[in-house]
Design an enzyme around this catalytic site. Sequence first.
Site, PDB file in Angstrom:
ATOM      1  N   CYS A 194       0.917  -0.959   0.133  1.00  0.00           N
ATOM      2  CA  CYS A 194       0.140   0.380  -0.179  1.00  0.00           C
ATOM      3  C   CYS A 194       1.106   1.233   0.144  1.00  0.00           C
ATOM      4  CB  CYS A 194      -0.765  -0.008   1.211  1.00  0.00           C
ATOM      5  SG  CYS A 194      -1.465   1.786   1.654  1.00  0.00           S
ATOM      6  N   CYS A 230      -0.544   4.082   2.526  1.00  0.00           N
ATOM      7  CA  CYS A 230       0.472   3.437   3.963  1.00  0.00           C
ATOM      8  C   CYS A 230       2.105   4.146   4.046  1.00  0.00           C
ATOM      9  CB  CYS A 230       0.674   2.336   3.975  1.00  0.00           C
ATOM     10  SG  CYS A 230      -1.384   1.321   4.210  1.00  0.00           S
TER      11      CYS A 230
END
Length: 322
Positions: free
Chosen positions: A78, A81
């Site tokens: 991700c 993230c």
Amino acid sequence: MQPRNMSMSGVVDLAAVKAAGEAKQKAEQARAEAARTGAAPAGATRLVFDVDEAGFQEDVLQRSTEVPVVIDFWAEWCEPCKQLGPLLENLAAEYAGKFVLAKIDVDGNQMLFQQFGVQGIPAVFAVVAGQPIPLFQGAVPEAQLRQVLDQLVQVAEQQFGIVGAPVDPAAAESTEAAAPAPVGPYDAALTAAADALDAGDLGGAIQAYRNVLADDPTNPEAKLGLAQAELLQRVQDLDPQVVRQEAAERPADVPAQIRAADLDLVGGHVEDAFGRLVDAVQRTAGEDREAARVRLLELFDVIGTDDPRVTKARTALARVLF
């Protein structure tokens, strides 16, 4: 009138409650030992840590009774993230104990991902006093993140009296765990209390459990038994038909809803009991709202923090509170 020897079997997940209580008991023992020796308790100063499903009870739920726990759901693949994670870690160090950061890799912890109802990552939640609070999803600017964290810290202090503990971030990295001190045993006292409860001697059971808790305030079996006995004592002289009629006719009458919720739980209608009190919290204010909230938390103790019905109700309560 309810029979005096009503059983709570089938309603209470004893194993889950015992495990939760034991986790908290270990934390309390570590803090007590730390206070005696002057050392830092185990994990108390860890500002950022990884969490998995096995450690969630102790690392997040129990810790949230002392400090707000911010949860960062993330994954290696991700990209957002990777932007948000370091920012959260830096702020955890800057806030120096006003909150701690638990990082959960969703790829290895799908059960937690599903239990929190995460729709996408990064997703950030908080847990305060065992209650999950959705914060935001996706990467956000630092200024907005600071506002969210400031509000969380304020709510934790004002609503729950939880302020965390100021720490030195540099010292936190090298803190070693302190060995917990043994407590107990209380087998004979607990057996006598359970026998009294099964025999319908609610007053005797309540006093016996309180005697154990006076010496060992975090004993999980005593806390569970006391919660059961007090619930049964509250409902033993109630007329179910009258209580339910009053609750139906007066939906804004919080004491009536509380009595009905107690009967719901004793009758095994756990979700009805929780839903009734969440609704009462949502539509009331002031002392009435606080009374409904406190009773709901007491009923959570009867069922156990690991029960999915409690998790669901905690989320619903957090939504109406925050």
